[in-house]
Write a protein that holds these residues in place. Structure first.
Motif, mmCIF file in Angstrom:
data_model
loop_
_atom_site.group_PDB
_atom_site.id
_atom_site.type_symbol
_atom_site.label_atom_id
_atom_site.label_comp_id
_atom_site.label_asym_id
_atom_site.label_seq_id
_atom_site.Cartn_x
_atom_site.Cartn_y
_atom_site.Cartn_z
ATOM 1 N N UNK A 95 28.761 -70.797 16.299
ATOM 2 C CA UNK A 95 29.012 -69.718 17.269
ATOM 3 C C UNK A 95 29.747 -68.548 16.625
ATOM 4 N N UNK A 96 30.680 -68.869 15.741
ATOM 5 C CA UNK A 96 31.432 -67.804 15.062
ATOM 6 C C UNK A 96 30.491 -66.944 14.213
ATOM 7 N N UNK A 97 29.575 -67.614 13.487
ATOM 8 C CA UNK A 97 28.613 -66.874 12.652
ATOM 9 C C UNK A 97 27.708 -65.996 13.528
ATOM 10 N N UNK A 98 27.147 -66.591 14.590
ATOM 11 C CA UNK A 98 26.205 -65.865 15.457
ATOM 12 C C UNK A 98 26.895 -64.692 16.152
ATOM 13 N N UNK A 99 28.113 -64.923 16.677
ATOM 14 C CA UNK A 99 28.854 -63.847 17.374
ATOM 15 C C UNK A 99 29.131 -62.700 16.406
ATOM 16 N N UNK A 100 29.536 -63.057 15.165
ATOM 17 C CA UNK A 100 29.838 -62.018 14.166
ATOM 18 C C UNK A 100 28.557 -61.275 13.783
ATOM 19 N N UNK A 101 27.473 -62.028 13.619
ATOM 20 C CA UNK A 101 26.189 -61.405 13.260
ATOM 21 C C UNK A 101 25.735 -60.435 14.359
ATOM 22 N N UNK A 102 25.857 -60.872 15.616
ATOM 23 C CA UNK A 102 25.406 -60.027 16.738
ATOM 24 C C UNK A 102 26.274 -58.779 16.900
ATOM 25 N N UNK A 103 27.589 -58.935 16.721
ATOM 26 C CA UNK A 103 28.499 -57.785 16.959
ATOM 27 C C UNK A 103 28.574 -56.881 15.727
ATOM 28 N N UNK A 104 28.207 -57.435 14.550
ATOM 29 C CA UNK A 104 28.270 -56.713 13.271
ATOM 30 C C UNK A 104 29.654 -56.113 13.027
ATOM 31 N N UNK A 105 30.680 -56.921 13.353
ATOM 32 C CA UNK A 105 32.063 -56.457 13.179
ATOM 33 C C UNK A 105 32.593 -56.877 11.820
ATOM 34 N N UNK A 106 33.493 -56.045 11.276
ATOM 35 C CA UNK A 106 34.208 -56.424 10.065
ATOM 36 C C UNK A 106 35.435 -57.212 10.499
ATOM 37 N N UNK A 107 35.552 -58.455 10.010
ATOM 38 C CA UNK A 107 36.695 -59.317 10.345
ATOM 39 C C UNK A 107 37.393 -59.669 9.042
ATOM 40 N N UNK A 108 38.706 -59.476 9.023
ATOM 41 C CA UNK A 108 39.473 -59.710 7.797
ATOM 42 C C UNK A 108 39.185 -61.090 7.217
ATOM 43 N N UNK A 109 38.873 -61.137 5.933
ATOM 44 C CA UNK A 109 38.601 -62.364 5.175
ATOM 45 C C UNK A 109 37.381 -63.153 5.683
ATOM 46 N N UNK A 110 36.556 -62.541 6.536
ATOM 47 C CA UNK A 110 35.393 -63.284 7.059
ATOM 48 C C UNK A 110 34.098 -62.473 6.989
ATOM 49 N N UNK A 111 34.164 -61.187 7.388
ATOM 50 C CA UNK A 111 32.914 -60.408 7.387
ATOM 51 C C UNK A 111 33.178 -58.947 7.025
ATOM 52 N N UNK A 112 32.096 -58.285 6.598
ATOM 53 C CA UNK A 112 32.209 -56.874 6.226
ATOM 54 C C UNK A 112 30.854 -56.192 6.375
ATOM 55 N N UNK A 113 30.879 -55.015 7.014
ATOM 56 C CA UNK A 113 29.640 -54.245 7.179
ATOM 57 C C UNK A 113 29.579 -53.201 6.065
ATOM 58 N N UNK A 114 28.652 -53.416 5.122
ATOM 59 C CA UNK A 114 28.569 -52.534 3.949
ATOM 60 C C UNK A 114 27.496 -51.479 4.160
ATOM 61 N N UNK A 115 27.783 -50.261 3.749
ATOM 62 C CA UNK A 115 26.778 -49.199 3.842
ATOM 63 C C UNK A 115 25.811 -49.353 2.665
ATOM 64 N N UNK A 116 24.672 -48.717 2.805
ATOM 65 C CA UNK A 116 23.686 -48.743 1.721
ATOM 66 C C UNK A 116 24.294 -48.123 0.458
ATOM 67 N N UNK A 117 25.105 -47.091 0.653
ATOM 68 C CA UNK A 117 25.723 -46.394 -0.479
ATOM 69 C C UNK A 117 26.638 -47.346 -1.260
ATOM 70 N N UNK A 118 27.419 -48.157 -0.538
ATOM 71 C CA UNK A 118 28.303 -49.115 -1.212
ATOM 72 C C UNK A 118 27.490 -50.108 -2.057
ATOM 73 N N UNK A 119 26.367 -50.564 -1.487
ATOM 74 C CA UNK A 119 25.529 -51.530 -2.207
ATOM 75 C C UNK A 119 24.924 -50.868 -3.451
ATOM 76 N N UNK A 120 24.513 -49.597 -3.307
ATOM 77 C CA UNK A 120 23.968 -48.865 -4.459
ATOM 78 C C UNK A 120 25.044 -48.698 -5.534
#
Length: 512
Positions: A434-459
């Motif tokens: 549930x934690x994975x799915x909720x984070x995936x659906x909300x696309x939130x950055x959570x400290x030490x758990x998730x991060x939404x990276x821009x295409x520029x950062x990946x480049x």
């Protein structure tokens, strides 16, 4: 009214049946015999119960009874039932008798069961040993399976049968380690993939390396009444048979499961092109060596001694135009096959080793193409020790066609507290999913758990997707209190002085 049997009773009888073979042949092989015999018992018990019902309903009118039986899911006659086999259990030719009955069942149900049993030979001396041992094993197997009552009225829900099948496949996977684990994706990992792709009614769902079909069953179960079209392909013949039986036991009669090498010979085609699917899920073999051997033929070798080298032009479906994966690592061959098979607005989720996130050379080139084409939606790091036969930590990559965004979500679900530790196998729990799915659906950055990276950062990271580059899980050390350390040293010195004085006293008393 017969007493209901519990899931645990069925599971326990089936697992006991495995003792017949233990120590004699490898469990990655004998599972085929037990699961096939369970399937025959289920077909027979359903047939027997329906025969009783119709006999009573039509007062023994043979013609009406037979007409009613032809409308059942499966058609059997008395000489293609489990009871018939059981009556022959002491026959010297029992292996051959079983093979003939399987062939008979296939022929009576060509639409549904064509070829299901062709890869399972109950009379094989190479696998089951010489006649005397083989016959003893088969007799014991028939006696064990005979203890099961799988009549629909007794088992209650069809799910019980499907669950028992699933239970056995999972037991075999853990029992057989590396050899047996390759055909099974653990339940919660399958559930996670199924929830990530969010199947809808009437979707076409596809698994290009479907193994025993457990992952496809999980995805189908997300949709009420399994109202989806199921497609799969499996290279191992016996495992392909298990997948078909698995589908029937879960009430999915119209699954399209093909047998063959998906990369060199994809069998789901429309108008000569790869068929397109709304949802694709897969757990391909990790870093498959020699994945392209199926493309090698005499014409592709200029010289007999020349080592075969895969080239994009050898694939008639043009799946490797973004780059040909290295010979020893087939991960991106499967990814590209799936992306080429994905419908517009489709979603796919696949389990892969972490190497796909950062390895260079041709894999780096393919990864760059995929990101530039805006197909990657999320990268999810999983805990280690989830999969049978390998401790390698894996990740899930989620891809989408026609995404309305350009960022990529990174989730690191591998840390302590995000799974349950087991003796041999770690497990994802419902709350972890549930934690994975909720984070995936909300696309939130959570400290030490998730991060939404821009295409520029990946480049800027040179298309390296290694999760620690984006999700910082580093725990700061607590600052050291120097005053407390000084006080501690002083206390230890005092204690030491007391101990030394005591020692001196004892030594004097001993005259040393």
């Amino acid at each position: 009214m017969a007493e209901k049997v519990s899931q645990d009773q069925i599971n326990s009888i089936l697992w006991q049946a495995a003792d017949t073979f233990r120590g004699k042949i490898d469990s990655s092989i004998y599972k085929d015999y037990i699961l096939t015999m369970m399937f025959i018992k289920y077909l027979s018990d359903s047939y027997k119960e329906h025969l009783e019902e119709y006999t009573e309903r039509y007062n023994g009118d043979e013609q009406r009874i037979q007409r009613a039986l032809t409308r059942e899911r499966f058609v059997l006659d008395n000489e293609s039932t489990f009871d018939y086999l059981y009556s022959k259990r002491n026959d010297a030719e029992i292996g051959e008798i079983i093979n003939k009955v399987l062939e008979r069942i296939e022929n009576e149900n060509t639409g549904k069961l064509r070829g299901v049993f062709r890869n399972i030979d109950f009379n094989s001396e190479a696998v089951l040993g010489k006649a005397k041992e083989r016959n003893a094993m088969l007799r014991t197997l028939l006696e064990d399976i005979n203890k099961l009552n799988l009549k629909p009225s007794v088992i209650g829900s069809e799910d019980v049968i499907g669950n028992a099948y699933q239970y056995m496949i999972e037991q075999f996977a853990s029992d057989a380690g590396k050899k047996g684990g390759e055909f099974y994706t653990p339940t919660m990992a399958s559930e996670l993939l199924a929830r990530l792709v969010k199947p809808q009614e009437n979707d076409r769902i596809y698994d290009p390396t479907c193994g025993s079909g457990s992952l496809l069953v999980r995805v189908a179960k997300q949709v009420p009444n399994n109202k989806v079209a199921i497609y799969g392909q499996e290279r191992n013949g016996a495992t392909h048979s298990l997948a078909l039986m698995n589908m029937y036991l879960h009430g999915i009669d119209d699954a399209n499961i093909e047998w063959g090498d998906t990369l060199a010979n994809p069998l789901h085609l429309e108008d000569g092109k790869l068929m397109k699917f709304q949802k694709i899920v897969a757990n391909p073999p990790f870093s498959l060596d020699k994945w392209a051997m199926g493309f090698a033929n005499e014409t592709s070798k200029k010289d007999k001694d020349e080592k075969f080298k895969m080239e994009a032009g050898l694939d008639p479906y043009r799946r490797f135009e973004w780059g040909v994966p290295p010979t020893s690592k087939g991960d991106y061959a499967f990814v590209q096959h799936m992306l080429y098979s994905l419908a517009e607005n489709g979603t796919m989720a696949t389990i892969l080793p972490h190497g796909v996130l950062f390895r260079g050379a041709s894999e780096g080139k393919i990864r760059k193409e995929i990101i530039e084409m805006n197909l990657l939606d999320a990268v999810i790091g999983l805990p280690e020790g989830l999969f049978y036969g390998t401790s390698i930590p894996a990740c899930i990559l989620v891809f989408k066609k026609n995404r309305g965004r350009e960022d990529v979500l990174f989730i690191d679900a591998s840390g302590e507290g995000n799974y349950e530790k087991g003796k041999n196998q770690n497990k994802l729990r419902e709350e972890d999913l549930q934690k994975i799915i909720t984070t995936y659906d909300s696309r939130k950055t959570i400290d030490k758990y998730s991060y939404k990276a821009t295409k520029k950062e990946i480049q800027e990271n040179d298309y390296n997707l290694n999760i620690p580059r984006y999700v910082d899980t580093f725990e700061e050390e607590a600052p050291i209190d120097m005053e407390a350390v000084k006080q501690n040293i002083s206390d230890i010195k005092k204690e030491l002085a007391v101990v030394e004085a005591e020692m001196e006293k004892y030594l004097k008393e001993l005259g040393l």
